[in-house]
Write a protein that holds these residues in place. Sequence first.
Motif, PDB file in Angstrom:
ATOM      1  N   THR A  92       0.830  -1.201   0.000  1.00  0.00           N
ATOM      2  CA  THR A  92       0.000   0.000   0.000  1.00  0.00           C
ATOM      3  C   THR A  92       0.865   1.251   0.000  1.00  0.00           C
ATOM      4  O   THR A  92       2.077   1.188   0.244  1.00  0.00           O
ATOM      5  CB  THR A  92      -0.940   0.048   1.229  1.00  0.00           C
ATOM      6  N   VAL A  93       0.208   2.398  -0.242  1.00  0.00           N
ATOM      7  CA  VAL A  93       0.903   3.679  -0.371  1.00  0.00           C
ATOM      8  C   VAL A  93       0.362   4.675   0.650  1.00  0.00           C
ATOM      9  O   VAL A  93      -0.851   4.796   0.850  1.00  0.00           O
ATOM     10  CB  VAL A  93       0.709   4.273  -1.785  1.00  0.00           C
ATOM     11  N   GLY A  94       1.290   5.412   1.277  1.00  0.00           N
ATOM     12  CA  GLY A  94       0.908   6.483   2.183  1.00  0.00           C
ATOM     13  C   GLY A  94       1.774   7.701   1.947  1.00  0.00           C
ATOM     14  O   GLY A  94       2.756   7.654   1.185  1.00  0.00           O
ATOM     15  N   VAL A  95       1.427   8.795   2.605  1.00  0.00           N
ATOM     16  CA  VAL A  95       2.232  10.009   2.568  1.00  0.00           C
ATOM     17  C   VAL A  95       2.480  10.453   4.004  1.00  0.00           C
ATOM     18  O   VAL A  95       1.911   9.901   4.952  1.00  0.00           O
ATOM     19  CB  VAL A  95       1.549  11.134   1.763  1.00  0.00           C
ATOM     20  N   SER A  96       3.329  11.452   4.149  1.00  0.00           N
ATOM     21  CA  SER A  96       3.640  11.976   5.476  1.00  0.00           C
ATOM     22  C   SER A  96       3.870  13.471   5.373  1.00  0.00           C
ATOM     23  O   SER A  96       4.501  13.951   4.419  1.00  0.00           O
ATOM     24  CB  SER A  96       4.884  11.273   6.037  1.00  0.00           C
TER      25      SER A  96
END
Length: 321
Positions: A150-154
């Motif tokens: 999966t992909v996330g941002v910060s």
Amino acid sequence: MQRRKLGRSEIEISTVGLGCWQFSEGFGLTGGFWEALPAETVQEIIDASLRGGINWFDTAEIYGRGRSERALAGALTRLGKKPGDVVVATKWWPFPRGASSIRDTIGARLECLSPFPIDLHQIHQPFALTTVAAQANAMADLVQAGKIRTVGVSNYNARRMRAAHATLARRGIPLVSNQMQYSLLDRRIESNGVLAACKELGITLIAYSPLAQGLLSGKFHEDPSLIQKSPGPRKYLPSFRASGLARSLPLIEELRKIAAAHGATPSQVALNWLANFHGDTVVVIPGATKRRHAEENVGSTGFTLSPDELRRIDELSRPFL
């Protein structure tokens, strides 16, 4: 410990995870924020976290340039964990790089974390030599290649988060998380649109620094001399000055009162509020430099705050919106 879906994915994570920045072995600009921890201590912290029900761990490329990732993987392996037993999150550092670096560095990330796969890969911060769309597409390529799940941002504001979400959606991939600084002493995400966008889009908000660098424990209010003994630059932050301590004292006193009623600590009450006040949207990733810190973290889920207690904490922390 209760578990929640990570965004709109099938991955289930505990409401409390373990932040692994402190496993950087004191290396590099960011690693120097913490004293180097012996491998035995790292293993004790992870063991206590696992025993308490934590099932996921957050690290990053820049945490000691891979040293935190290797320390995490090594400790999990020594504790008998195998791929699939836990959820592992890491982050790609954008500046001064372009989107092609996401593809070029994934091999190193997988090698450092071996044998554990990357369940969540995140863009660490918004500043890069490329666009949000290009970075999101590069992450989507890794998902479709089976390199990450999966992909996330910060540290993404609402506008950038929406842009990343839209790009990934065109590829049929959800943006599952945004990792933001969030604590009772820093509630800006509630007033700048980030939290509202997470709720709207089904994105998990991962709260880092949920104890405000330890301020919410109350120990620095009780003994300000501890501030100068703390490693790293936190001692120079405005919140650690005399005026900052005075500003947060009413909240600390209320946390102490509520903690006493539950046989808990102020830190546990602060974590409990963050993880529950906004329904299922927020999860927290406190760090730990000692086994007892990890045990305290997991203990934050062992009691329920009343509606009145939730309200009182909300009111006293509103100056930090």
